[in-house]
Design an enzyme around this catalytic site. Structure first.
Site, PDB file in Angstrom:
ATOM      1  N   GLN A  97     -20.321 -25.772  -7.224  1.00  0.00           N
ATOM      2  CA  GLN A  97     -21.384 -25.059  -7.931  1.00  0.00           C
ATOM      3  C   GLN A  97     -21.213 -23.558  -7.713  1.00  0.00           C
ATOM      4  OE1 GLN A  97     -25.663 -24.956  -6.860  1.00  0.00           O
ATOM      5  NE2 GLN A  97     -26.049 -25.742  -8.913  1.00  0.00           N
ATOM      6  N   TYR A 184     -32.457 -18.392 -10.775  1.00  0.00           N
ATOM      7  CA  TYR A 184     -31.434 -17.426 -10.358  1.00  0.00           C
ATOM      8  C   TYR A 184     -30.948 -16.598 -11.561  1.00  0.00           C
ATOM      9  CZ  TYR A 184     -31.759 -19.859  -5.928  1.00  0.00           C
ATOM     10  OH  TYR A 184     -32.239 -20.390  -4.758  1.00  0.00           O
ATOM     11  N   ARG A 232     -25.759 -26.271 -14.827  1.00  0.00           N
ATOM     12  CA  ARG A 232     -27.069 -26.777 -14.400  1.00  0.00           C
ATOM     13  C   ARG A 232     -28.166 -25.873 -14.956  1.00  0.00           C
ATOM     14  NH1 ARG A 232     -29.825 -28.634  -8.721  1.00  0.00           N
ATOM     15  NH2 ARG A 232     -29.858 -30.805  -9.369  1.00  0.00           N
ATOM     16  N   GLY A 322     -30.719 -35.742  -4.630  1.00  0.00           N
ATOM     17  CA  GLY A 322     -30.592 -34.641  -3.695  1.00  0.00           C
ATOM     18  C   GLY A 322     -30.922 -35.079  -2.285  1.00  0.00           C
ATOM     19  N   ARG A 323     -32.191 -34.916  -1.889  1.00  0.00           N
ATOM     20  CA  ARG A 323     -32.599 -35.184  -0.498  1.00  0.00           C
ATOM     21  C   ARG A 323     -32.156 -36.539   0.049  1.00  0.00           C
ATOM     22  NH1 ARG A 323     -38.412 -33.089  -2.051  1.00  0.00           N
ATOM     23  NH2 ARG A 323     -37.565 -33.953  -3.986  1.00  0.00           N
TER      24      ARG A 323
HETATM   25  C1  LIG Z   1     -31.968 -28.538   1.115  1.00  0.00           C
HETATM   26  C2  LIG Z   1     -31.846 -28.355  -0.367  1.00  0.00           C
HETATM   27  C3  LIG Z   1     -30.960 -27.423  -0.873  1.00  0.00           C
HETATM   28  C4  LIG Z   1     -30.784 -27.268  -2.255  1.00  0.00           C
HETATM   29  N1  LIG Z   1     -29.836 -26.398  -2.726  1.00  0.00           N
HETATM   30  C5  LIG Z   1     -29.554 -26.351  -4.052  1.00  0.00           C
HETATM   31  C6  LIG Z   1     -28.444 -25.601  -4.530  1.00  0.00           C
HETATM   32  O1  LIG Z   1     -27.659 -24.986  -3.782  1.00  0.00           O
HETATM   33  N2  LIG Z   1     -28.231 -25.589  -5.870  1.00  0.00           N
HETATM   34  C7  LIG Z   1     -29.049 -26.271  -6.749  1.00  0.00           C
HETATM   35  O2  LIG Z   1     -28.816 -26.219  -7.953  1.00  0.00           O
HETATM   36  N3  LIG Z   1     -30.093 -27.002  -6.308  1.00  0.00           N
HETATM   37  C8  LIG Z   1     -30.344 -27.078  -4.994  1.00  0.00           C
HETATM   38  N4  LIG Z   1     -31.353 -27.901  -4.537  1.00  0.00           N
HETATM   39  C9  LIG Z   1     -32.072 -28.775  -5.491  1.00  0.00           C
HETATM   40  C10 LIG Z   1     -31.415 -30.170  -5.540  1.00  0.00           C
HETATM   41  O3  LIG Z   1     -30.110 -30.105  -6.108  1.00  0.00           O
HETATM   42  C11 LIG Z   1     -32.233 -31.187  -6.372  1.00  0.00           C
HETATM   43  O4  LIG Z   1     -32.269 -30.767  -7.709  1.00  0.00           O
HETATM   44  C12 LIG Z   1     -33.639 -31.331  -5.835  1.00  0.00           C
HETATM   45  O5  LIG Z   1     -33.635 -31.540  -4.427  1.00  0.00           O
HETATM   46  C13 LIG Z   1     -34.355 -32.500  -6.511  1.00  0.00           C
HETATM   47  O6  LIG Z   1     -33.688 -33.716  -6.264  1.00  0.00           O
HETATM   48  P1  LIG Z   1     -34.255 -34.767  -5.150  1.00  0.00           P
HETATM   49  O7  LIG Z   1     -35.699 -34.994  -5.514  1.00  0.00           O
HETATM   50  O8  LIG Z   1     -33.391 -35.980  -5.357  1.00  0.00           O
HETATM   51  O9  LIG Z   1     -34.102 -34.113  -3.826  1.00  0.00           O
HETATM   52  C14 LIG Z   1     -31.558 -28.042  -3.160  1.00  0.00           C
HETATM   53  C15 LIG Z   1     -32.481 -28.955  -2.647  1.00  0.00           C
HETATM   54  C16 LIG Z   1     -32.626 -29.131  -1.278  1.00  0.00           C
HETATM   55  C17 LIG Z   1     -33.590 -30.166  -0.765  1.00  0.00           C
END
Ligand SMILES: Cc1cc2nc3c(=O)[nH]c(=O)nc-3n(C[C@H](O)[C@H](O)[C@H](O)COP(=O)(O)O)c2cc1C
Length: 369
Positions: A97, A184, A232, A322-323
């Site tokens: 990314q 961003y 994205r 994600g999480r």
């Molecule tokens: C610790 C953490 C760091 C994240 N860093 C990014 C990132 O670098 N780039 C991005 O596009 N989204 C980032 N996100 C968003 C996740 O990619 C994802 O879209 C979001 O957590 C929702 O998905 P989930 O409900 O399955 O966690 C981050 C989320 C978390 C929890």
């Protein structure tokens, strides 16, 4: 069989399943260089059909948080080579990314204490950067007031994205994901409430506010081939002080229409749950799906059940988690076998040691009673 566990042809790249590990910043790159622990972290998660790496800044100007990795300097490319090798050794696939935070930065992170660069001079109120405090210690700091990029500077930033794309391929990534989401820089150009420019990159027309993102897509695609490029987006996003604006839905649908002809690897929407929760959100997502004619990835608070529902309803082709991936390195296998999931510890999301990073274990079947 559930579609979630069937293979997928992503622009010629064969994925073992339709599960994507969503990009997640983990802030463990001291000196902005990924190391062997980073390689192990991603290798442990190679069972995902596709991994998208944490955001990696395309330039010094593009950084908004301490300890995030870059993809603009030779030592960073060398560091990432360890990661891509480790993932490929485990038969995984990984995209990088590429990221410019724009105004979500702080003067202590910028060269010579400069103001962060954005589409306008509007501060992201109530939004934190991870930078240095008055004592010179790492700390969460209100994002500094940015300055609007001069029109002559914009081509340089576009080229920074293109160079980062080429660097990622040199580092062994299977492709790249342009970070156009979550408030961003790219979104700072798309959002009319933030982008108050009156030149070819801003103002009232949708066309001018989409100029920057489309130039970035074209420049990266010209360098590495469009089929290796994903993007994205976070339509209707409200985090990081992104306001609602006139013709908002039209703007996103127009972008979906224009991206359709670019022959990309995919478009990835990061905020499915928030969109669904907005008025007529489901209808908007369906419209986006109909308008964008390529592979669509959705992310945001997915469970296995929701993922299967959305694939069955043909709302998406791939589902990103994600999480759950933080604390379940073998997430795909756990979902497939209906094994229980481990909850992640939020206190170790960002920074620190391997605790909460590489020490989450795979599910132990023998421990079942
Ligand atoms: C610790 C953490 C760091 C994240 N860093 C990014 C990132 O670098 N780039 C991005 O596009 N989204 C980032 N996100 C968003 C996740 O990619 C994802 O879209 C979001 O957590 C929702 O998905 P989930 O409900 O399955 O966690 C981050 C989320 C978390 C929890």
């Amino acid at each position: 069989m559930s579609q979630l566990f069937s293979g997928y042809d992503l622009a010629g790249l064969q994925l073992d399943n339709r599960i994507v590990m969503a990009p997640m910043t983990r802030s463990r790159a001291v000196n902005t260089v990924p190391d062997s622990e980073t390689a192990l972290y991603y290798q442990q998660r190679a069972g995902a059909g596709l991994i998208v790496s944490e955001g990696s800044q395309i330039s010094r100007q593009g950084v908004g948080y301490l300890f995030t990795p870059g993809i603009h300097a030779p030592e960073q490319i060398e560091g990432w080579k360890k990661v891509t090798q480790a993932v490929h050794d485990a038969n995984g696939r990984i995209f990088c990314q590429i990221w410019h935070v724009g105004r979500i930065s702080h003067v202590t992170l910028q060269e010579d204490g400069a103001a962060p660069a954005s589409s306008s001079a509007k501060t992201a109120e109530g939004t934190l950067s991870f930078a240095y405090n008055q004592e010179g210690k790492p700390d969460y700091m209100q994002a500094s007031q940015p300055r609007a990029l001069d029109i002559e500077e914009i081509a340089g930033v576009v080229q920074d994205f293109a160079r980062a794309g080429a660097n990622a391929i040199a580092a062994g990534f299977d492709g790249i994901e342009i970070h156009g989401a979550n408030g961003y820089l790219i979104e700072q150009f798309i959002n009319a409430g933030v982008n108050t420019r009156d030149d070819a990159y801003g103002g009232a027309t949708i066309e001018s506010r989409l100029r920057f993102v489309l130039e970035v897509v074209d420049a990266v695609a010209a360098k590495i081939g469009s089929q290796r490029v994903g993007i994205r987006l976070a339509p209707l996003n409200r985090i990081f002080d992104m306001p609602a604006f006139e013709q908002e839905r039209e703007t996103w649908l127009e972008l979906a229409r224009l991206l359709s002809s670019k022959n990309l690897a995919y478009v990835h929407i990061s905020n499915r749950a928030a969109i669904i929760a907005s008025p007529n959100g489901r209808a908007f997502l369906e419209q986006f799906r109909q308008t964008y004619k390529g592979t669509l990835v959705l992310a945001g608070e997915y469970t296995k059940e929701q993922a299967e529902q959305d694939l069955d309803a043909n709302l998406a082709d791939l589902i990103a988690f994600g999480r759950p991936y933080i604390s379940n390195p073998d997430l795909a296998e756990r979902l497939q076998n209906d094994w229980p999931l481990t909850e992640p510890d939020r206190s170790t999301f960002y920074g620190g040691t391997n605790v909460g990073y590489t020490d989450y274990v795979t599910y132990d079947v023998t421990a079942e009673s």
